[in-house]
Write a protein that holds these residues in place. Structure first.
Motif, mmCIF file in Angstrom:
data_model
loop_
_atom_site.group_PDB
_atom_site.id
_atom_site.type_symbol
_atom_site.label_atom_id
_atom_site.label_comp_id
_atom_site.label_asym_id
_atom_site.label_seq_id
_atom_site.Cartn_x
_atom_site.Cartn_y
_atom_site.Cartn_z
ATOM 1 N N UNK A 47 0.698 -1.256 -0.135
ATOM 2 C CA UNK A 47 0.004 0.234 -0.092
ATOM 3 C C UNK A 47 0.805 1.264 0.159
ATOM 4 N N UNK A 48 1.857 1.151 0.835
ATOM 5 C CA UNK A 48 2.803 2.363 0.747
ATOM 6 C C UNK A 48 3.329 2.646 -0.635
ATOM 7 N N UNK A 49 3.651 1.652 -1.180
ATOM 8 C CA UNK A 49 4.411 1.662 -2.636
ATOM 9 C C UNK A 49 3.392 2.323 -3.465
ATOM 10 N N UNK A 50 2.301 1.799 -3.485
ATOM 11 C CA UNK A 50 1.232 2.385 -4.236
ATOM 12 C C UNK A 50 0.959 3.913 -4.021
ATOM 13 N N UNK A 51 0.532 4.126 -2.758
ATOM 14 C CA UNK A 51 0.567 5.594 -2.352
ATOM 15 C C UNK A 51 1.771 6.447 -2.669
#
Length: 63
Positions: A47-51
């Motif tokens: 999720x952090x990579x997508x964010x």
């Protein structure tokens, strides 16, 4: 603060939480708890990579 800056801060915070969960998983004595924490850390990292990529506007369609 800009939206991109907020997303970057949120992504950084999520990465920090993921790292803390991985460390907790390493300390866990129960195999089921260890697996649960590792899985949660992995999801947070994703999720952090997508964010982070959404916030920077640098979206690679080949990824």
């Amino acid at each position: 603060m800009s939206v991109a800056g907020e997303d970057g801060g949120r992504a950084q915070q999520m990465r920090q939480q993921a790292q803390e969960m991985e460390q907790a998983a390493e300390r866990a004595t129960d195999p089921a708890e260890r697996q649960r924490l590792k899985e949660k850390a992995r999801r947070l990292k994703e999720q952090s990579e997508q964010q982070g990529s959404m916030g920077s506007g640098d979206i690679d369609p080949m990824a």
